[in-house]
Design a protein around this motif. Structure first.
Motif, short mmCIF file in Angstrom:
data_model
loop_
_atom_site.label_atom_id
_atom_site.label_comp_id
_atom_site.label_asym_id
_atom_site.label_seq_id
_atom_site.Cartn_x
_atom_site.Cartn_y
_atom_site.Cartn_z
N PRO A 1 69.16 50.76 45.83
CA PRO A 1 68.11 50.41 46.81
C PRO A 1 68.47 49.28 47.75
CG PRO A 1 67.12 50.86 44.69
CD PRO A 1 68.60 50.89 44.46
N GLU A 2 69.03 48.17 47.23
CA GLU A 2 69.31 47.04 48.11
C GLU A 2 70.50 47.28 49.04
OE1 GLU A 2 71.14 45.86 44.05
OE2 GLU A 2 69.45 47.02 44.82
N PHE B 1 62.95 43.21 47.74
CA PHE B 1 63.64 41.93 47.67
C PHE B 1 65.14 42.12 47.84
CE2 PHE B 1 60.07 40.69 44.56
CZ PHE B 1 59.23 40.36 45.62
N ALA B 2 65.74 41.25 48.64
CA ALA B 2 67.19 41.33 48.84
C ALA B 2 67.92 41.07 47.53
CB ALA B 2 67.62 40.32 49.90
N ARG B 3 67.36 40.17 46.72
CA ARG B 3 67.92 39.89 45.40
C ARG B 3 66.82 40.09 44.35
NH1 ARG B 3 71.67 34.44 46.08
NH2 ARG B 3 73.17 35.33 47.60
N PRO B 4 66.97 41.06 43.46
CA PRO B 4 65.96 41.25 42.42
C PRO B 4 65.75 39.98 41.61
CG PRO B 4 67.51 43.08 42.47
CD PRO B 4 68.07 42.04 43.38
N GLU B 5 64.50 39.73 41.25
CA GLU B 5 64.15 38.51 40.52
C GLU B 5 63.90 38.83 39.05
OE1 GLU B 5 60.92 36.54 42.42
OE2 GLU B 5 61.83 36.62 44.42
N PRO B 6 64.44 38.02 38.14
CA PRO B 6 64.25 38.29 36.71
C PRO B 6 62.79 38.13 36.29
CG PRO B 6 65.33 36.18 37.05
CD PRO B 6 65.28 36.84 38.39
#
Length: 270
Positions: free
Chosen positions: A146-147, A181-186
């Motif tokens: 996806p990103e 989100f450009a960077r997945p968040e935990p």
């Protein structure tokens, strides 16, 4: 080109000359069935110095009014670097790049019913004043991660066939979040069964209880890019008790040979 009996120094005079030269260039482009994609205005000062001002277009263009408007924006945006010295006595307009220009039929009032044309003209004006990187366009990329499935490119560099407009070519059938989100968040997740959807999760210190969920949608890793050790992702569309919808995924599988799976927040639905 045009030789001037009296040198000009004002940006407005240069703009007017660009429009006059564009009218002559239009006839030449019409004969060839082409439009300009990159125009260059060469300004020759009386002391021999040459200034070159270039403007690019999103679509082939040969309308003198639009050409003049683009150079007006460029001259406004580069006002600090515009140094006429003792004046310009020779001005030359060149089409550095051209492309085939298709004739578009107008309505009975002579107006073109083309919203994309208006957007292209607006984008060209903004680029002329602020630079190529001021207007970006999302395009589809050959990736199912996806990103990585889309990228932002300057309008002039974005391939028409891959432009995203309300969707994208070869889009997945599954629903995708509006905000990715450009960077997945935990996130911290509690599930009823290891392979099942979240029962509740904690994200950004807030606890969310899941009312309903859909999934999993499994997305395999790109082993040719990340190597064979890259983890599989299982995506879930979940809705909490307050009606907010999220896109979470579990990275990795519950297998003794693999590390313990981790959960991430990747997007938010409307």
């Amino acid at each position: 080109e045009r030789h001037l009996a009296e040198p000009v120094t004002a940006a407005g005079d240069v703009e007017e000359l660009a429009g006059l030269l564009a009218a002559g260039l239009k006839a030449d482009l019409e004969r060839r069935g082409e439009g300009a994609r990159l125009l260059e205005l060469a300004l020759f000062r009386v002391d021999g110095h040459v200034s070159r001002i270039a403007v690019g277009t999103s679509r082939p263009l040969r309308d003198p009014k639009l050409v003049r408007r683009l150079f007006r924006e460029r001259l406004t945006g580069t006002q600090a670097a515009f140094d006429p010295g003792f004046g310009f006595d020779l001005v030359r307009l060149s089409a550095r790049e051209t492309a085939k220009l298709e004739i578009v039929q107008t309505d009975l009032a002579g107006e073109r019913q083309d919203g994309e044309e208006d957007i292209a003209v607006f984008a060209d004006r903004v680029k002329a004043r602020l630079g190529e990187q001021a207007v970006l366009r999302p395009v589809a990329v050959e990736s199912h991660i996806p990103e990585r499935a889309a990228a932002l490119l300057p309008v002039a560099a974005a391939p028409e066939g891959k432009a995203i407009a309300g969707g994208r070519p070869n889009a997945p059938s599954a629903e995708r979040p509006i905000r990715l989100f450009a960077r997945p968040e935990p996130v911290e997740v509690m599930a009823e069964i290891p392979e099942g959807p979240p029962a509740h999760f904690r994200w950004r210190r807030a606890l969310h209880r899941v009312a309903r969920s859909e999934g999993p949608e499994r997305i395999a890793p790109e082993w040719w890019r990340n190597g064979e050790t890259a983890a599989t992702r299982d995506y879930f569309r979940v809705e909490d008790v307050d009606g907010r919808r999220y896109w979470l995924y579990r990275q990795g599988l519950y297998d003794a040979a693999e590390p313990t799976p981790r959960w991430f927040m990747h997007g938010i639905f409307a």
